[in-house]
Motif scaffolding. Structure first.
Motif, short mmCIF file in Angstrom:
data_model
loop_
_atom_site.label_atom_id
_atom_site.label_comp_id
_atom_site.label_asym_id
_atom_site.label_seq_id
_atom_site.Cartn_x
_atom_site.Cartn_y
_atom_site.Cartn_z
N GLU A 13 0.84 -1.21 0.00
CA GLU A 13 0.00 0.00 0.00
C GLU A 13 0.87 1.26 0.00
O GLU A 13 0.50 2.27 -0.59
CB GLU A 13 -0.96 -0.01 1.19
N CYS A 14 2.03 1.20 0.67
CA CYS A 14 2.95 2.35 0.67
C CYS A 14 3.44 2.64 -0.75
O CYS A 14 3.65 3.80 -1.11
CB CYS A 14 4.13 2.10 1.60
N VAL A 15 3.62 1.59 -1.56
CA VAL A 15 4.04 1.82 -2.95
C VAL A 15 2.94 2.62 -3.67
O VAL A 15 3.23 3.54 -4.44
CB VAL A 15 4.34 0.50 -3.70
N HIS A 16 1.67 2.30 -3.39
CA HIS A 16 0.59 3.09 -4.01
C HIS A 16 0.63 4.55 -3.54
O HIS A 16 0.34 5.46 -4.30
CB HIS A 16 -0.77 2.47 -3.71
N VAL A 17 1.00 4.76 -2.27
CA VAL A 17 1.15 6.15 -1.78
C VAL A 17 2.26 6.84 -2.58
O VAL A 17 2.11 7.97 -3.05
CB VAL A 17 1.47 6.19 -0.27
N ALA A 18 3.38 6.13 -2.76
CA ALA A 18 4.50 6.69 -3.54
C ALA A 18 4.08 6.98 -4.97
O ALA A 18 4.47 8.00 -5.55
CB ALA A 18 5.69 5.72 -3.51
N GLN A 19 3.26 6.11 -5.53
CA GLN A 19 2.78 6.33 -6.91
C GLN A 19 1.92 7.59 -6.96
O GLN A 19 2.06 8.41 -7.88
CB GLN A 19 1.95 5.12 -7.37
N PHE A 20 1.06 7.76 -5.97
CA PHE A 20 0.20 8.95 -5.99
C PHE A 20 1.03 10.21 -5.79
O PHE A 20 0.80 11.24 -6.44
CB PHE A 20 -0.95 8.79 -4.97
N GLU A 21 2.07 10.12 -4.94
CA GLU A 21 2.95 11.28 -4.75
C GLU A 21 3.68 11.61 -6.07
O GLU A 21 3.76 12.78 -6.46
CB GLU A 21 3.99 10.99 -3.67
N SER A 22 4.21 10.59 -6.72
CA SER A 22 5.04 10.88 -7.89
C SER A 22 4.17 11.28 -9.09
O SER A 22 4.65 11.98 -9.98
CB SER A 22 5.95 9.70 -8.23
N LEU A 23 2.93 10.83 -9.11
CA LEU A 23 2.05 11.24 -10.23
C LEU A 23 1.50 12.64 -10.03
O LEU A 23 0.87 13.20 -10.91
CB LEU A 23 0.90 10.24 -10.39
N GLY A 24 1.69 13.18 -8.83
CA GLY A 24 1.32 14.57 -8.61
C GLY A 24 -0.09 14.77 -8.08
O GLY A 24 -0.58 15.90 -8.09
N GLY A 25 -0.75 13.73 -7.63
CA GLY A 25 -2.05 13.97 -6.99
C GLY A 25 -2.98 12.78 -7.08
O GLY A 25 -2.73 11.83 -7.82
N ARG A 26 -4.06 12.88 -6.30
CA ARG A 26 -5.02 11.78 -6.20
C ARG A 26 -5.77 11.55 -7.50
O ARG A 26 -6.04 10.42 -7.88
CB ARG A 26 -6.01 12.08 -5.08
N LEU A 27 -6.12 12.63 -8.16
CA LEU A 27 -6.93 12.51 -9.37
C LEU A 27 -6.10 11.85 -10.49
O LEU A 27 -6.59 10.97 -11.20
CB LEU A 27 -7.43 13.90 -9.79
N THR A 28 -4.87 12.28 -10.62
CA THR A 28 -3.99 11.70 -11.64
C THR A 28 -3.75 10.22 -11.34
O THR A 28 -3.75 9.38 -12.25
CB THR A 28 -2.62 12.42 -11.65
N PHE A 29 -3.54 9.93 -10.06
CA PHE A 29 -3.34 8.55 -9.65
C PHE A 29 -4.56 7.70 -10.02
O PHE A 29 -4.44 6.65 -10.64
CB PHE A 29 -3.09 8.48 -8.13
N LEU A 30 -5.73 8.18 -9.62
CA LEU A 30 -6.96 7.43 -9.88
C LEU A 30 -7.18 7.23 -11.37
O LEU A 30 -7.58 6.16 -11.80
CB LEU A 30 -8.16 8.20 -9.31
N HIS A 31 -6.93 8.28 -12.13
CA HIS A 31 -7.13 8.20 -13.57
C HIS A 31 -6.25 7.09 -14.16
O HIS A 31 -6.72 6.22 -14.88
CB HIS A 31 -6.83 9.54 -14.24
N ARG A 32 -4.97 7.11 -13.79
CA ARG A 32 -4.04 6.11 -14.29
C ARG A 32 -4.45 4.71 -13.81
O ARG A 32 -4.44 3.74 -14.56
CB ARG A 32 -2.63 6.46 -13.82
N TYR A 33 -4.81 4.63 -12.53
CA TYR A 33 -5.14 3.34 -11.93
C TYR A 33 -6.38 2.73 -12.59
O TYR A 33 -6.38 1.56 -12.98
CB TYR A 33 -5.36 3.53 -10.42
N LEU A 34 -7.42 3.53 -12.72
CA LEU A 34 -8.66 3.03 -13.35
C LEU A 34 -8.38 2.64 -14.80
O LEU A 34 -8.85 1.61 -15.28
CB LEU A 34 -9.76 4.10 -13.31
#
Ligand code: ZN
Length: 164
Positions: A114-135
């Motif tokens: 789960e920490c890796v997902h936190v790192a991914q959201f940090e490096s992608l620059g935000g929650r929305l970008t993370f979610l968009h990529r993830y979905l």
């Protein structure tokens, strides 16, 4: 596992349909975890840093069972299309909030994943970008073969191969 790739023309509108409700849901639960959760201890902070997290001290962990899942009919419908696992997961990262199922409350591997997902959201620059990529990845590939999940599994295995 056999995967069938959905065409972009199908997945792109689905991602946009799901993005906003998913983001609202994420923010609601992240706020809840940040309010009631515990901070990482010293060793967990070190693991989170190894997993690439920039601000491990911001993370909070809430143990609960079963984990809440986005219940909206829309997301459930999407789960059918994407073959997203319908069983409640044992861990979930929502911004800086991490939910762990009781069965995984002591699992170093789950927490680091789960920490890796936190790192991914940090490096992608935000929650929305993370979610968009993830979905997008989960729709295009599948939950099991999405590159973000593969990265989380790989880094968690690396970090956990070292002594705590
Ligand atoms: Zn994951």
């Amino acid at each position: 596992m056999k995967t069938r790739r959905l065409p972009w023309l199908v997945t792109a509108p689905l991602v946009w349909l799901a993005l906003f409700p998913a983001w609202i849901w994420l923010r609601r639960h992240e706020r809840r975890i940040l309010r009631v959760g515990r901070p990482l201890d010293f060793d967990e902070c070190a693991d989170a840093r190894s997993a690439g997290v920039l601000q491990p001290e911001t993370i909070r962990v809430a143990v609960t069972s079963p984990l809440p899942t986005p219940g909206a009919a829309l997301l459930r419908g999407l789960a059918q299309v994407t073959r997203f696992p319908l069983d409640p997961p044992i861990g979930m990262a929502l911004g800086y909030g991490i939910y762990l199922d009781e069965s995984a409350a002591e699992s170093r591997a789950t927490l680091v994943h789960e920490c890796v997902h936190v790192a991914q959201f940090e490096s992608l620059g935000g929650r929305l970008t993370f979610l968009h990529r993830y979905l997008h990845e989960c729709l295009r590939e599948s939950y099991w073969t999405s590159p973000m999940e593969a990265e989380a599994n790989r880094i968690a295995a690396e970090v956990c191969s070292r002594p705590a």
